[in-house]
Design a protein around this motif. Sequence first.
Motif, short mmCIF file in Angstrom:
data_model
loop_
_atom_site.label_atom_id
_atom_site.label_comp_id
_atom_site.label_asym_id
_atom_site.label_seq_id
_atom_site.Cartn_x
_atom_site.Cartn_y
_atom_site.Cartn_z
N UNK A 1 0.85 -1.19 0.00
CA UNK A 1 0.00 0.00 0.00
C UNK A 1 0.89 1.24 0.00
N UNK A 2 0.26 2.40 -0.13
CA UNK A 2 0.98 3.64 -0.39
C UNK A 2 2.03 3.95 0.67
N UNK A 3 3.17 4.47 0.20
CA UNK A 3 4.15 5.04 1.12
C UNK A 3 3.54 6.26 1.79
N UNK A 4 4.10 6.66 2.92
CA UNK A 4 3.53 7.80 3.64
C UNK A 4 3.55 9.09 2.83
N UNK A 5 4.47 9.17 1.87
CA UNK A 5 4.56 10.37 1.03
C UNK A 5 3.65 10.31 -0.19
N UNK A 6 3.07 9.14 -0.45
CA UNK A 6 2.34 8.95 -1.70
C UNK A 6 0.82 8.96 -1.56
#
Length: 668
Positions: free
Chosen positions: A159-164
């Motif tokens: 799942x998404x990186x924290x920046x994405x």
Amino acid sequence: MKIGWTVLFSACAVQAAVTMSKVGEYDFAVDGCGGIAYSGGNQFWVLRDHNDDTKHAEVYPLTLEFDQTSGAITKQTLGEYFWPGSNNDSEGLAYDPGRGTLWISDEATPTIKEFLTSGMAQRSAPVPALQKSKKRGNRSFEALSISGDGLTMWTANEQALTCDGDVSDGNTSVATKVRLVRLTRPTVSGEWSLNGEWAYACDKCGGSTSAQSGLSGLCALPDGSVLALEREVSVSTTGRCRIYRVTPEALAAAPDVTSLSTLSNATVVAKGSSLVEFKGGGLSKMIVYEGICLGPRLSDGSLSVVLVSDGGATKTALGGLVTATTVSRLCALKLSGLDVRTLSFAEPERGTAKYVGSNFRFLAGDTVENMLTGVELAQPPTAHAYTNRGEVASWETCGWSATGQSQTTGVGLSMSFQVTGDGALAWDFTETTSTNTTSLVWANDSFESFVAGTKVAEMPGWSGDGTVVAATYEPAMPPGYPMAREAHSQVLAIEDGATRAYASEEGNQRLELMVCIRKSQDALAEHIPDGDNQIAVAVDEDGHLCVWSKYLENGAWKMGWSQLSDRVWEDDSWVRVEMLFDYTTNPDGVAFCQIRLDGRLCPTARGVRAPNDFASAGSWYASPKTVPTRKVNELTLQGEIKVDDVLLTMESWNPERVDSRTTVIILR
């Protein structure tokens, strides 16, 4: 030998649309599995993310048998596991077809490491910095796959990186964005390097209670596309499974997002419609598929695809009203529309090849190019001036065979064929020896093949005191060097005498060499060669070249020095000395020598016209010695002297010339 690599994949018209169908699901004995990989034949490997007791990940060998018509799994055989190092949250598994090893992605670290099937760690692949610094716990590297040619590896975060952006957990409006990461290497033995990232949007959750949706598996296909396994877990959708195919065209059309610090506004790669979608299990017993890989080809040409689920976890929802347990399963599917062929590439006897291993997979019609590196093949001797007569030459040739392919055999270090079927490629090295009996050369010494500083005693056939030194020079006048095609960057500097011994057959012979002139320090008349000389040439104190020979005077044979010409050579000038020895013409058995200096004959009053014509004023000089073996046995060089291009040949040898002078007489 350094060779750059190029692999070509030709455009191949697919006969039918790529489709996928589910065949069946099967109980599996190991809980907690997130990765599966295929290594050829019926051999698979399954990755358990960790053992609750040992906290170590485990890798199991798994043999699967299939119904070749339906694609159903008919038998499972599970082997003993090994521990892949200290990994404790391993999720992605890929088989390396070039090295026979396993690559494992661990989402806790996150890392991608190579392991032997004994569990010993080998190498690591690079990981993008954002995947390390911006990962979410238990949402990192879940997927791993290596292409059929062994040159491309794919991975992705779940799942998404924290920046994405946001994760999908409990939110039906979020299509979490992940990064498809591509790594490539120039050869199957080379190191991986990062080679592109693409934004990929997962489907939204179909339910909001205890829900999450993400990318759990990748499977690289031989046509350059990638299967993306998305799995969803929720109370309302249970374990929903969807498989998409991201094509090479879609990857080419989407931007590379490697340099983007966020995917919030990034264009995502097109994934089209799902190839297959189904629910796994029910509310109380969910089947959550996390691993995907290709399997063997079936009888109709389709490919088997195998999924493995992550079972053994129990969770409650709705305030304890619902208890859900994930169960362990295998799932068999069929992938149709790709004509995939399997080739094996044997380890070459010498050097390394681009493809070395087994079970490389290519799309039928692809052009495969393969080369050997680190191999220098010797060439058979050619009939040129510097191949010695009687010299035993050995050389090695290389050929290859590609069974089952359109072009089946070839010669050389590179090969190319278009894939038409299953088969194997093998390199064949052949060593050949041959004794050269056609050359007119008995021995040659150009000194170019030796390292500067080589001593006389270290050179075959030589003895004495001297050293090979770097030196360049130009012949003073035509006809040039005796060995015109050599580099002429080194000479032999003799310090206190040296001898070259020869092992040739009897017969008329020609000896040539380049000599650097040094005037005699003593009167040459005071120097009398010993009685073992056939002929002797020296420079007197004035710079004249002289010959020691027998000569007729008042009908009687005498011995002494004779000037070969009136020319005076200065010190350090180079002269080409050519001596033709005739052992057969004179009926009395006396050997004669004809001498040329820089290509010009040297007739004098002490020379005779021919070996069988003793009239005076000729260019032939009688040997002072009655020769027991009628050939040149050795060449002795006395004093401080430099020589080059020492060449002993048969009489019929045609001396090489790099220039000529023509005298034209015109009668009117």
